[in-house]
Design an enzyme around this catalytic site. Structure first.
Site, mmCIF file in Angstrom:
data_model
loop_
_atom_site.group_PDB
_atom_site.id
_atom_site.type_symbol
_atom_site.label_atom_id
_atom_site.label_comp_id
_atom_site.label_asym_id
_atom_site.label_seq_id
_atom_site.Cartn_x
_atom_site.Cartn_y
_atom_site.Cartn_z
ATOM 1 N N HIS A 92 0.850 -1.191 0.000
ATOM 2 C CA HIS A 92 0.000 0.000 0.000
ATOM 3 C C HIS A 92 0.887 1.244 0.000
ATOM 4 C CE1 HIS A 92 -3.713 -2.274 1.547
ATOM 5 N NE2 HIS A 92 -3.876 -1.960 0.285
ATOM 6 N N HIS B 110 1.421 1.674 -5.902
ATOM 7 C CA HIS B 110 0.192 0.877 -5.955
ATOM 8 C C HIS B 110 -1.018 1.781 -6.228
ATOM 9 C CE1 HIS B 110 -2.962 -1.946 -4.862
ATOM 10 N NE2 HIS B 110 -3.382 -1.100 -3.939
#
Length: 141
Positions: free
Chosen positions: A84, A88
């Site tokens: 994360h 991404h």
């Protein structure tokens, strides 16, 4: 380094960014390369590029400086972790863009996805990125 060398490096950096952004509408887009050539700013650069590419900044009279500042602020909240992260988030945003464009939702006649809907999609993806940011201190969703 001379002034001409600095200008040459700036020009080469712009060329590298534009080369990566040429694939903005393709599944073969490389978010990792965008991260590399943007100096670690893949989410803010891609978000802004998509909004400009589709004429949304001008249509909705967005202030370029404030928009970029907002996008960079969201991006700054990303931790440096393996999943994360800002790369991404840029990848998710670009995938959404390809689904909308290649999936026929953004047709020339705007039958399914008008400019308001498109801007909402992009900003929602950035908002979803912000959700990842808020959850970064706890369980990764």
């Amino acid at each position: 380094m001379t002034h001409s060398n600095v200008e040459r490096f700036r020009f080469l950096a712009v060329v590298q960014v534009l080369t990566v952004l040429q694939r903005i509408d393709d599944w073969q887009f490389d978010a990792f390369k965008l991260n590399e050539v943007s100096g670690g700013r893949p989410l803010s650069l891609l978000s802004y590029a998509l909004m400009k590419h589709n004429g949304l900044v001008d249509k909705f009279q967005m202030d370029d400086h404030r928009l970029v500042k907002f996008l960079m602020r969201v991006e700054d909240g990303y931790p440096n972790n393996p999943y994360h992260n800002r790369i991404h988030a840029a990848d998710v945003l670009q995938s959404l863009h390809v689904l909308v464009v290649r999936g026929g939702l953004k047709a020339p006649d705007h039958t399914y996805c008008d400019d308001v809907s498109l801007a909402s999609c992009y900003l929602s993806a950035v908002g979803a990125a912000r959700r990842d940011w808020w959850s970064a201190g706890g369980v990764q969703v």
